[in-house]
Design a protein around this motif. Structure first.
Motif, PDB file in Angstrom:
ATOM      1  N   HIS A  72       0.847  10.396  11.549  1.00  0.00           N
ATOM      2  CA  HIS A  72      -0.221  11.035  10.773  1.00  0.00           C
ATOM      3  C   HIS A  72      -0.421  10.241   9.476  1.00  0.00           C
ATOM      4  N   ILE A  73      -1.647   9.825   9.256  1.00  0.00           N
ATOM      5  CA  ILE A  73      -1.937   9.011   8.064  1.00  0.00           C
ATOM      6  C   ILE A  73      -2.972   9.762   7.220  1.00  0.00           C
ATOM      7  N   GLY A  74      -2.639  10.056   5.979  1.00  0.00           N
ATOM      8  CA  GLY A  74      -3.574  10.728   5.075  1.00  0.00           C
ATOM      9  C   GLY A  74      -4.823   9.879   4.903  1.00  0.00           C
ATOM     10  N   ALA A  75      -5.991  10.537   4.962  1.00  0.00           N
ATOM     11  CA  ALA A  75      -7.256   9.785   4.949  1.00  0.00           C
ATOM     12  C   ALA A  75      -7.440   8.987   3.666  1.00  0.00           C
ATOM     13  N   CYS A  76      -6.826   9.432   2.580  1.00  0.00           N
ATOM     14  CA  CYS A  76      -7.026   8.729   1.305  1.00  0.00           C
ATOM     15  C   CYS A  76      -5.902   7.755   0.973  1.00  0.00           C
ATOM     16  N   CYS A  77      -5.101   7.391   1.950  1.00  0.00           N
ATOM     17  CA  CYS A  77      -4.139   6.302   1.704  1.00  0.00           C
ATOM     18  C   CYS A  77      -4.942   5.017   1.552  1.00  0.00           C
ATOM     19  N   THR A  78      -4.642   4.269   0.523  1.00  0.00           N
ATOM     20  CA  THR A  78      -5.350   2.990   0.347  1.00  0.00           C
ATOM     21  C   THR A  78      -4.736   1.948   1.273  1.00  0.00           C
ATOM     22  N   TYR A  79      -5.464   0.874   1.445  1.00  0.00           N
ATOM     23  CA  TYR A  79      -4.939  -0.215   2.279  1.00  0.00           C
ATOM     24  C   TYR A  79      -3.632  -0.750   1.699  1.00  0.00           C
ATOM     25  N   SER A  80      -3.567  -0.883   0.387  1.00  0.00           N
ATOM     26  CA  SER A  80      -2.336  -1.420  -0.223  1.00  0.00           C
ATOM     27  C   SER A  80      -1.160  -0.490   0.065  1.00  0.00           C
ATOM     28  N   GLU A  81      -1.401   0.810   0.008  1.00  0.00           N
ATOM     29  CA  GLU A  81      -0.320   1.763   0.318  1.00  0.00           C
ATOM     30  C   GLU A  81       0.108   1.642   1.786  1.00  0.00           C
ATOM     31  N   LEU A  82      -0.853   1.470   2.663  1.00  0.00           N
ATOM     32  CA  LEU A  82      -0.523   1.352   4.094  1.00  0.00           C
ATOM     33  C   LEU A  82       0.278   0.083   4.357  1.00  0.00           C
ATOM     34  N   LEU A  83      -0.079  -0.984   3.675  1.00  0.00           N
ATOM     35  CA  LEU A  83       0.650  -2.252   3.868  1.00  0.00           C
ATOM     36  C   LEU A  83       2.120  -2.122   3.493  1.00  0.00           C
ATOM     37  N   GLU A  84       2.402  -1.241   2.515  1.00  0.00           N
ATOM     38  CA  GLU A  84       3.776  -1.073   2.026  1.00  0.00           C
ATOM     39  C   GLU A  84       4.594  -0.119   2.880  1.00  0.00           C
ATOM     40  N   HIS A  85       3.933   0.669   3.743  1.00  0.00           N
ATOM     41  CA  HIS A  85       4.643   1.787   4.374  1.00  0.00           C
ATOM     42  C   HIS A  85       5.342   1.376   5.673  1.00  0.00           C
ATOM     43  N   PRO A 102      -7.232  -8.197  -2.457  1.00  0.00           N
ATOM     44  CA  PRO A 102      -6.324  -7.145  -2.932  1.00  0.00           C
ATOM     45  C   PRO A 102      -6.988  -6.087  -3.828  1.00  0.00           C
ATOM     46  N   ALA A 103      -7.920  -6.461  -4.677  1.00  0.00           N
ATOM     47  CA  ALA A 103      -8.519  -5.462  -5.582  1.00  0.00           C
ATOM     48  C   ALA A 103      -9.210  -4.351  -4.789  1.00  0.00           C
ATOM     49  N   ILE A 104      -9.944  -4.734  -3.741  1.00  0.00           N
ATOM     50  CA  ILE A 104     -10.612  -3.720  -2.904  1.00  0.00           C
ATOM     51  C   ILE A 104      -9.567  -2.966  -2.087  1.00  0.00           C
ATOM     52  N   ARG A 105      -8.531  -3.673  -1.641  1.00  0.00           N
ATOM     53  CA  ARG A 105      -7.485  -2.977  -0.858  1.00  0.00           C
ATOM     54  C   ARG A 105      -6.737  -1.946  -1.719  1.00  0.00           C
ATOM     55  N   ASN A 106      -6.736  -2.135  -3.014  1.00  0.00           N
ATOM     56  CA  ASN A 106      -6.101  -1.147  -3.895  1.00  0.00           C
ATOM     57  C   ASN A 106      -6.937   0.117  -4.032  1.00  0.00           C
ATOM     58  N   ARG A 107      -8.229   0.041  -3.703  1.00  0.00           N
ATOM     59  CA  ARG A 107      -9.114   1.204  -3.840  1.00  0.00           C
ATOM     60  C   ARG A 107      -9.535   1.763  -2.477  1.00  0.00           C
ATOM     61  N   GLY A 108      -9.871   0.855  -1.546  1.00  0.00           N
ATOM     62  CA  GLY A 108     -10.448   1.276  -0.264  1.00  0.00           C
ATOM     63  C   GLY A 108      -9.439   2.057   0.572  1.00  0.00           C
ATOM     64  N   THR A 109      -9.944   3.049   1.308  1.00  0.00           N
ATOM     65  CA  THR A 109      -9.069   3.916   2.102  1.00  0.00           C
ATOM     66  C   THR A 109      -9.422   3.824   3.583  1.00  0.00           C
ATOM     67  N   LEU A 110      -8.453   4.221   4.405  1.00  0.00           N
ATOM     68  CA  LEU A 110      -8.684   4.228   5.846  1.00  0.00           C
ATOM     69  C   LEU A 110      -9.756   5.276   6.193  1.00  0.00           C
ATOM     70  N   GLY A 111      -9.662   6.445   5.565  1.00  0.00           N
ATOM     71  CA  GLY A 111     -10.668   7.493   5.814  1.00  0.00           C
ATOM     72  C   GLY A 111     -12.066   7.018   5.442  1.00  0.00           C
ATOM     73  N   GLY A 112     -12.170   6.259   4.373  1.00  0.00           N
ATOM     74  CA  GLY A 112     -13.471   5.732   3.941  1.00  0.00           C
ATOM     75  C   GLY A 112     -14.037   4.748   4.939  1.00  0.00           C
ATOM     76  N   ASN A 113     -13.184   3.909   5.502  1.00  0.00           N
ATOM     77  CA  ASN A 113     -13.621   2.928   6.506  1.00  0.00           C
ATOM     78  C   ASN A 113     -14.190   3.645   7.728  1.00  0.00           C
ATOM     79  N   ILE A 114     -13.529   4.740   8.118  1.00  0.00           N
ATOM     80  CA  ILE A 114     -13.987   5.503   9.289  1.00  0.00           C
ATOM     81  C   ILE A 114     -15.297   6.220   8.975  1.00  0.00           C
ATOM     82  N   CYS A 115     -15.331   6.915   7.851  1.00  0.00           N
ATOM     83  CA  CYS A 115     -16.519   7.737   7.547  1.00  0.00           C
ATOM     84  C   CYS A 115     -17.726   6.884   7.186  1.00  0.00           C
ATOM     85  N   ASN A 116     -17.493   5.650   6.762  1.00  0.00           N
ATOM     86  CA  ASN A 116     -18.604   4.749   6.488  1.00  0.00           C
ATOM     87  C   ASN A 116     -19.249   4.261   7.793  1.00  0.00           C
ATOM     88  N   ALA A 117     -18.435   4.270   8.856  1.00  0.00           N
ATOM     89  CA  ALA A 117     -18.921   3.969  10.215  1.00  0.00           C
ATOM     90  C   ALA A 117     -19.737   2.679  10.295  1.00  0.00           C
TER      91      ALA A 117
END
Ligand SMILES: Cc1cc2nc3c(=O)[nH]c(=O)nc-3n(C[C@H](O)[C@H](O)[C@H](O)COP(=O)(O)OP(=O)(O)OC[C@H]3O[C@@H](n4cnc5c(N)ncnc54)[C@H](O)[C@@H]3O)c2cc1C
Length: 289
Positions: A72-85, A102-117
Protein backbone atom coordinates in the motif's frame (compact mmCIF):
# COMPACT_ATOMS: atom_id res chain seq x y z
CA UNK A 1 -1.38 42.51 -9.51
CA UNK A 2 -1.98 38.82 -8.76
CA UNK A 3 -5.60 37.80 -8.29
CA UNK A 4 -6.63 36.44 -4.90
CA UNK A 5 -7.62 32.79 -4.71
CA UNK A 6 -9.03 30.77 -1.85
CA UNK A 7 -6.80 27.98 -0.59
CA UNK A 8 -7.54 25.36 2.07
CA UNK A 9 -5.00 23.36 4.02
CA UNK A 10 -6.66 21.26 6.72
CA UNK A 11 -4.81 19.20 9.33
CA UNK A 12 -6.88 16.07 8.75
CA UNK A 13 -8.23 14.01 5.88
CA UNK A 14 -11.83 14.07 7.18
CA UNK A 15 -11.85 17.89 7.24
CA UNK A 16 -10.42 17.97 3.71
CA UNK A 17 -13.07 15.53 2.47
CA UNK A 18 -15.79 17.57 4.10
CA UNK A 19 -14.60 20.71 2.28
CA UNK A 20 -14.44 18.86 -1.04
CA UNK A 21 -18.01 17.74 -0.45
CA UNK A 22 -19.28 21.26 0.04
CA UNK A 23 -17.30 23.11 -2.63
CA UNK A 24 -15.86 22.24 -6.05
CA UNK A 25 -12.09 22.65 -5.60
CA UNK A 26 -8.87 21.84 -7.40
CA UNK A 27 -6.83 19.31 -5.42
CA UNK A 28 -3.12 20.08 -5.24
CA UNK A 29 -0.64 17.43 -4.12
CA UNK A 30 2.85 18.38 -5.35
CA UNK A 31 1.39 20.88 -7.81
CA UNK A 32 3.91 20.01 -10.54
CA UNK A 33 1.17 19.29 -13.08
CA UNK A 34 -1.48 21.70 -11.76
CA UNK A 35 0.85 24.71 -11.86
CA UNK A 36 1.92 23.94 -15.43
CA UNK A 37 -1.65 23.32 -16.55
CA UNK A 38 -2.79 26.72 -15.29
CA UNK A 39 0.29 28.76 -16.12
CA UNK A 40 -0.18 31.97 -18.07
CA UNK A 41 2.41 34.48 -19.19
CA UNK A 42 5.98 34.32 -17.90
CA UNK A 43 6.30 35.98 -14.51
CA UNK A 44 2.55 35.91 -13.89
CA UNK A 45 1.21 33.49 -11.25
CA UNK A 46 -0.90 30.58 -12.57
CA UNK A 47 -4.63 31.29 -12.84
CA UNK A 48 -6.48 28.46 -11.12
CA UNK A 49 -10.22 28.81 -11.78
CA UNK A 50 -11.48 27.28 -8.52
CA UNK A 51 -10.52 27.30 -4.85
CA UNK A 52 -7.63 24.97 -4.14
CA UNK A 53 -7.19 22.29 -1.50
CA UNK A 54 -3.70 21.17 -0.49
CA UNK A 55 -3.38 17.51 0.42
CA UNK A 56 0.35 16.77 0.24
CA UNK A 57 0.93 17.19 3.99
CA UNK A 58 -1.83 14.80 5.15
CA UNK A 59 -0.23 11.94 7.07
CA UNK A 60 -3.04 9.57 6.01
CA UNK A 61 -1.78 9.93 2.43
CA UNK A 62 1.90 9.35 3.18
CA UNK A 63 2.01 5.82 4.57
CA UNK A 64 3.78 2.91 2.87
CA UNK A 65 3.00 -0.49 4.35
CA UNK A 66 2.63 -4.16 3.58
CA UNK A 67 -0.65 -6.00 4.14
CA UNK A 68 -0.11 -9.70 3.49
CA UNK A 69 1.62 -9.71 0.06
CA UNK A 70 0.07 -6.40 -1.05
CA UNK A 71 1.95 -3.13 -0.98
CA UNK A 72 0.00 0.00 0.00
CA UNK A 73 1.51 3.30 -1.09
CA UNK A 74 0.08 6.62 0.16
CA UNK A 75 -1.00 8.72 -2.82
CA UNK A 76 0.96 11.74 -1.61
CA UNK A 77 4.31 9.99 -1.23
CA UNK A 78 6.76 11.95 -3.34
CA UNK A 79 9.06 10.26 -5.80
CA UNK A 80 12.05 11.07 -3.58
CA UNK A 81 10.34 9.38 -0.63
CA UNK A 82 9.55 6.31 -2.73
CA UNK A 83 13.15 6.06 -3.91
CA UNK A 84 14.29 5.91 -0.27
CA UNK A 85 11.76 3.32 0.89
CA UNK A 86 12.85 -0.33 1.25
CA UNK A 87 9.45 -1.81 0.30
CA UNK A 88 9.22 -0.11 -3.08
CA UNK A 89 10.02 -2.61 -5.87
CA UNK A 90 13.21 -2.05 -7.82
CA UNK A 91 11.43 -1.73 -11.16
CA UNK A 92 9.26 1.10 -9.80
CA UNK A 93 12.35 2.83 -8.42
CA UNK A 94 14.01 2.48 -11.83
CA UNK A 95 10.98 4.10 -13.45
CA UNK A 96 10.97 6.92 -10.90
CA UNK A 97 14.63 7.66 -11.60
CA UNK A 98 13.64 8.51 -15.18
CA UNK A 99 11.06 11.06 -14.04
CA UNK A 100 12.02 14.72 -14.29
CA UNK A 101 14.94 15.93 -12.14
CA UNK A 102 15.41 15.76 -8.35
CA UNK A 103 13.63 19.08 -7.65
CA UNK A 104 10.42 17.83 -9.29
CA UNK A 105 10.86 14.41 -7.68
CA UNK A 106 10.90 16.15 -4.30
CA UNK A 107 7.42 17.58 -5.01
CA UNK A 108 5.71 15.25 -7.50
CA UNK A 109 3.63 12.39 -6.13
CA UNK A 110 2.55 9.00 -7.40
CA UNK A 111 -1.11 9.91 -6.85
CA UNK A 112 -0.60 13.07 -8.90
CA UNK A 113 0.91 11.11 -11.80
CA UNK A 114 -2.13 8.82 -11.83
CA UNK A 115 -4.78 11.52 -11.46
CA UNK A 116 -3.12 13.67 -14.11
CA UNK A 117 -3.65 10.72 -16.48
CA UNK A 118 -1.11 11.80 -19.07
CA UNK A 119 -0.58 9.20 -21.83
CA UNK A 120 3.14 9.70 -21.10
CA UNK A 121 2.91 9.38 -17.29
CA UNK A 122 5.98 7.34 -16.43
CA UNK A 123 4.62 5.41 -13.47
CA UNK A 124 1.57 4.23 -15.38
CA UNK A 125 2.84 1.30 -17.52
CA UNK A 126 4.27 -0.36 -14.43
CA UNK A 127 1.17 0.31 -12.34
CA UNK A 128 -0.89 -1.33 -15.10
CA UNK A 129 1.24 -4.48 -15.17
CA UNK A 130 1.22 -4.63 -11.38
CA UNK A 131 -2.62 -4.62 -11.66
CA UNK A 132 -2.63 -1.62 -9.31
CA UNK A 133 -5.84 -0.73 -7.54
CA UNK A 134 -6.68 2.67 -6.14
CA UNK A 135 -8.33 3.39 -2.82
CA UNK A 136 -10.56 6.48 -2.97
CA UNK A 137 -12.11 8.24 0.01
CA UNK A 138 -15.03 10.66 0.26
CA UNK A 139 -17.31 11.62 3.12
CA UNK A 140 -19.60 8.79 1.97
CA UNK A 141 -16.96 6.11 2.55
CA UNK A 142 -14.38 4.51 0.35
CA UNK A 143 -14.11 2.36 -2.74
CA UNK A 144 -11.40 0.49 -4.61
CA UNK A 145 -11.03 0.69 -8.37
CA UNK A 146 -8.57 -0.85 -10.84
CA UNK A 147 -6.21 1.71 -12.35
CA UNK A 148 -7.24 0.63 -15.85
CA UNK A 149 -10.86 1.54 -15.03
CA UNK A 150 -9.92 4.75 -13.23
CA UNK A 151 -7.92 6.24 -16.12
CA UNK A 152 -10.39 6.92 -18.93
CA UNK A 153 -8.45 9.16 -21.34
CA UNK A 154 -5.87 11.92 -21.44
CA UNK A 155 -6.40 13.95 -18.23
CA UNK A 156 -9.71 12.11 -17.68
CA UNK A 157 -10.24 9.92 -14.63
CA UNK A 158 -13.24 8.29 -12.95
CA UNK A 159 -13.16 10.39 -9.80
CA UNK A 160 -16.11 12.18 -8.23
CA UNK A 161 -15.31 15.81 -7.28
CA UNK A 162 -15.64 14.96 -3.58
CA UNK A 163 -13.15 12.07 -3.72
CA UNK A 164 -9.43 11.84 -3.01
CA UNK A 165 -7.20 8.98 -4.07
CA UNK A 166 -5.64 7.95 -0.78
CA UNK A 167 -3.67 4.80 -1.62
CA UNK A 168 -2.23 2.89 -4.52
CA UNK A 169 -2.40 -0.85 -3.83
CA UNK A 170 -0.05 -3.19 -5.67
CA UNK A 171 -1.54 -6.68 -5.25
CA UNK A 172 0.90 -9.49 -4.51
CA UNK A 173 3.80 -7.33 -5.57
CA UNK A 174 5.83 -8.49 -2.60
CA UNK A 175 5.54 -12.10 -3.70
CA UNK A 176 8.82 -13.59 -4.90
CA UNK A 177 9.50 -14.71 -8.41
CA UNK A 178 8.23 -12.15 -10.91
CA UNK A 179 10.59 -10.50 -13.36
CA UNK A 180 9.57 -6.93 -14.04
CA UNK A 181 11.11 -4.38 -16.37
CA UNK A 182 10.48 -0.77 -17.26
CA UNK A 183 11.91 0.96 -20.31
CA UNK A 184 11.52 4.61 -21.26
CA UNK A 185 12.69 6.10 -24.52
CA UNK A 186 13.09 9.87 -24.48
CA UNK A 187 15.57 12.50 -25.56
CA UNK A 188 17.59 11.92 -22.38
CA UNK A 189 17.71 9.27 -19.64
CA UNK A 190 15.79 11.55 -17.26
CA UNK A 191 14.21 14.99 -17.34
CA UNK A 192 12.51 14.19 -20.62
CA UNK A 193 8.94 13.25 -21.42
CA UNK A 194 8.64 9.73 -22.86
CA UNK A 195 8.36 9.17 -26.60
CA UNK A 196 7.50 5.55 -25.76
CA UNK A 197 7.51 3.59 -22.52
CA UNK A 198 7.06 -0.08 -21.79
CA UNK A 199 6.57 -2.28 -18.75
CA UNK A 200 6.74 -6.05 -18.76
CA UNK A 201 5.95 -8.56 -16.01
CA UNK A 202 6.54 -12.30 -16.21
CA UNK A 203 6.37 -15.15 -13.73
CA UNK A 204 7.90 -18.44 -14.82
CA UNK A 205 7.40 -21.80 -13.17
CA UNK A 206 9.18 -24.97 -14.25
CA UNK A 207 10.29 -23.33 -17.51
CA UNK A 208 6.73 -22.37 -18.44
CA UNK A 209 5.07 -18.97 -18.38
CA UNK A 210 2.67 -18.78 -15.45
CA UNK A 211 1.72 -15.13 -15.82
CA UNK A 212 2.77 -12.46 -18.29
CA UNK A 213 1.68 -8.86 -18.72
CA UNK A 214 2.82 -5.84 -20.74
CA UNK A 215 1.76 -2.22 -21.03
CA UNK A 216 2.89 0.54 -23.37
CA UNK A 217 2.87 4.26 -22.59
CA UNK A 218 2.78 7.30 -24.90
CA UNK A 219 1.43 5.30 -27.84
CA UNK A 220 -2.30 5.90 -27.30
CA UNK A 221 -4.73 7.98 -25.23
CA UNK A 222 -4.19 5.64 -22.26
CA UNK A 223 -1.78 2.79 -21.53
CA UNK A 224 -2.09 -0.02 -24.09
CA UNK A 225 -2.59 -3.41 -22.47
CA UNK A 226 -4.44 -6.50 -23.75
CA UNK A 227 -5.45 -9.42 -21.55
CA UNK A 228 -6.45 -11.40 -24.64
CA UNK A 229 -2.97 -11.14 -26.15
CA UNK A 230 -1.25 -11.88 -22.84
CA UNK A 231 -3.36 -15.05 -22.39
CA UNK A 232 -1.92 -16.51 -25.59
CA UNK A 233 1.48 -16.87 -23.91
CA UNK A 234 0.35 -18.56 -20.69
CA UNK A 235 1.75 -22.08 -20.44
CA UNK A 236 4.30 -21.61 -23.23
CA UNK A 237 7.71 -23.03 -22.50
CA UNK A 238 10.72 -20.78 -22.48
CA UNK A 239 12.77 -19.66 -24.28
CA UNK A 240 9.91 -18.59 -26.52
CA UNK A 241 10.25 -19.65 -30.15
CA UNK A 242 10.05 -17.09 -32.94
CA UNK A 243 6.74 -18.69 -33.90
CA UNK A 244 5.41 -17.74 -30.42
CA UNK A 245 6.73 -14.18 -30.53
CA UNK A 246 5.78 -13.18 -34.09
CA UNK A 247 1.97 -13.47 -33.64
CA UNK A 248 2.14 -11.45 -30.41
CA UNK A 249 4.01 -8.66 -32.21
CA UNK A 250 1.47 -8.82 -35.03
CA UNK A 251 -1.40 -8.51 -32.52
CA UNK A 252 0.14 -5.44 -30.89
CA UNK A 253 0.93 -3.97 -34.31
CA UNK A 254 -2.83 -3.80 -34.82
CA UNK A 255 -3.76 -2.15 -31.52
CA UNK A 256 -0.87 0.28 -30.98
CA UNK A 257 -1.94 3.49 -32.72
CA UNK A 258 0.42 6.31 -31.78
CA UNK A 259 0.26 9.89 -33.04
CA UNK A 260 2.81 12.33 -34.47
CA UNK A 261 3.54 15.20 -32.09
CA UNK A 262 6.37 17.57 -31.15
CA UNK A 263 8.19 14.78 -29.31
CA UNK A 264 8.15 12.01 -31.91
CA UNK A 265 6.48 10.43 -34.91
CA UNK A 266 3.89 7.69 -34.94
CA UNK A 267 6.15 5.45 -37.04
CA UNK A 268 9.09 5.79 -34.64
CA UNK A 269 6.86 5.17 -31.63
CA UNK A 270 5.32 2.02 -33.02
CA UNK A 271 8.66 0.62 -34.23
CA UNK A 272 10.32 1.19 -30.86
CA UNK A 273 7.33 -0.13 -28.92
CA UNK A 274 7.38 -3.40 -30.86
CA UNK A 275 11.17 -3.66 -30.53
CA UNK A 276 10.86 -3.28 -26.75
CA UNK A 277 8.23 -6.00 -26.69
CA UNK A 278 10.35 -8.30 -28.87
CA UNK A 279 13.32 -7.80 -26.56
CA UNK A 280 11.19 -8.45 -23.47
CA UNK A 281 9.78 -11.65 -24.98
CA UNK A 282 13.30 -12.88 -25.55
CA UNK A 283 13.32 -12.91 -21.71
CA UNK A 284 16.93 -11.87 -21.45
CA UNK A 285 16.14 -9.49 -18.61
CA UNK A 286 15.71 -11.02 -15.19
CA UNK A 287 14.99 -8.29 -12.69
CA UNK A 288 13.17 -9.52 -9.61
CA UNK A 289 10.02 -7.65 -8.39
C1 LIG B 1 9.66 20.06 -15.26
C2 LIG B 1 8.73 18.88 -15.16
C3 LIG B 1 9.17 17.64 -15.56
C4 LIG B 1 8.31 16.53 -15.50
N1 LIG B 1 8.79 15.32 -15.91
C5 LIG B 1 7.97 14.24 -15.86
C6 LIG B 1 8.43 12.98 -16.30
O1 LIG B 1 9.58 12.79 -16.72
N2 LIG B 1 7.56 11.92 -16.23
C7 LIG B 1 6.29 12.06 -15.77
O2 LIG B 1 5.56 11.07 -15.72
N3 LIG B 1 5.83 13.25 -15.33
C8 LIG B 1 6.62 14.35 -15.37
N4 LIG B 1 6.16 15.57 -14.94
C9 LIG B 1 4.77 15.68 -14.49
C10 LIG B 1 4.56 15.63 -12.95
O3 LIG B 1 5.71 15.98 -12.23
C11 LIG B 1 4.07 14.24 -12.49
O4 LIG B 1 2.93 13.86 -13.21
C12 LIG B 1 3.77 14.21 -10.99
O5 LIG B 1 3.67 12.87 -10.57
C13 LIG B 1 2.49 14.95 -10.62
O6 LIG B 1 2.32 14.84 -9.21
P1 LIG B 1 1.88 16.09 -8.34
O7 LIG B 1 1.75 15.62 -6.94
O8 LIG B 1 2.78 17.25 -8.57
O9 LIG B 1 0.43 16.37 -8.98
P2 LIG B 1 -0.43 17.69 -8.93
O10 LIG B 1 0.05 18.68 -9.93
O11 LIG B 1 -0.62 18.18 -7.53
O12 LIG B 1 -1.84 17.09 -9.41
C14 LIG B 1 -2.01 16.51 -10.69
C15 LIG B 1 -3.49 16.20 -10.90
O13 LIG B 1 -3.92 15.17 -10.05
C16 LIG B 1 -4.91 15.62 -9.11
N5 LIG B 1 -4.54 14.96 -7.85
C17 LIG B 1 -3.28 14.92 -7.32
N6 LIG B 1 -3.27 14.08 -6.25
C18 LIG B 1 -4.54 13.62 -6.12
C19 LIG B 1 -5.15 12.71 -5.20
N7 LIG B 1 -4.46 12.10 -4.25
N8 LIG B 1 -6.47 12.46 -5.33
C20 LIG B 1 -7.19 13.05 -6.34
N9 LIG B 1 -6.66 13.90 -7.24
C21 LIG B 1 -5.35 14.18 -7.12
C22 LIG B 1 -4.82 17.13 -9.14
O14 LIG B 1 -6.06 17.75 -8.84
C23 LIG B 1 -4.42 17.37 -10.59
O15 LIG B 1 -5.54 17.26 -11.43
C24 LIG B 1 6.99 16.70 -14.99
C25 LIG B 1 6.56 17.96 -14.56
C26 LIG B 1 7.41 19.04 -14.64
C27 LIG B 1 6.92 20.39 -14.18
Amino acid sequence: MAEKITAYRFDRLDQTLSQLNSEDCVIIAGGTDVMVLHKSRRGVPPKIPKPIVFIDHLSELKQIYQDKKDLHIGACCTYSELLEHPLIPLALKNAIKTIAAPAIRNRGTLGGNICNASPAGDSLPLLYVYNARLLLHSINGNRIVAISDFIQGPRRVGRFPNEIVTEIILPSVLEEGAHVVFEKVGNRNADAIAKVSFAGFVRISKDRIDDIRFAFGAVGPTMVRSFDIEKKLIGKSIPLANSDIAPILADFDKIIRPIDDQRSTAVYRKTVALNLLRYFLSLKQTQTN
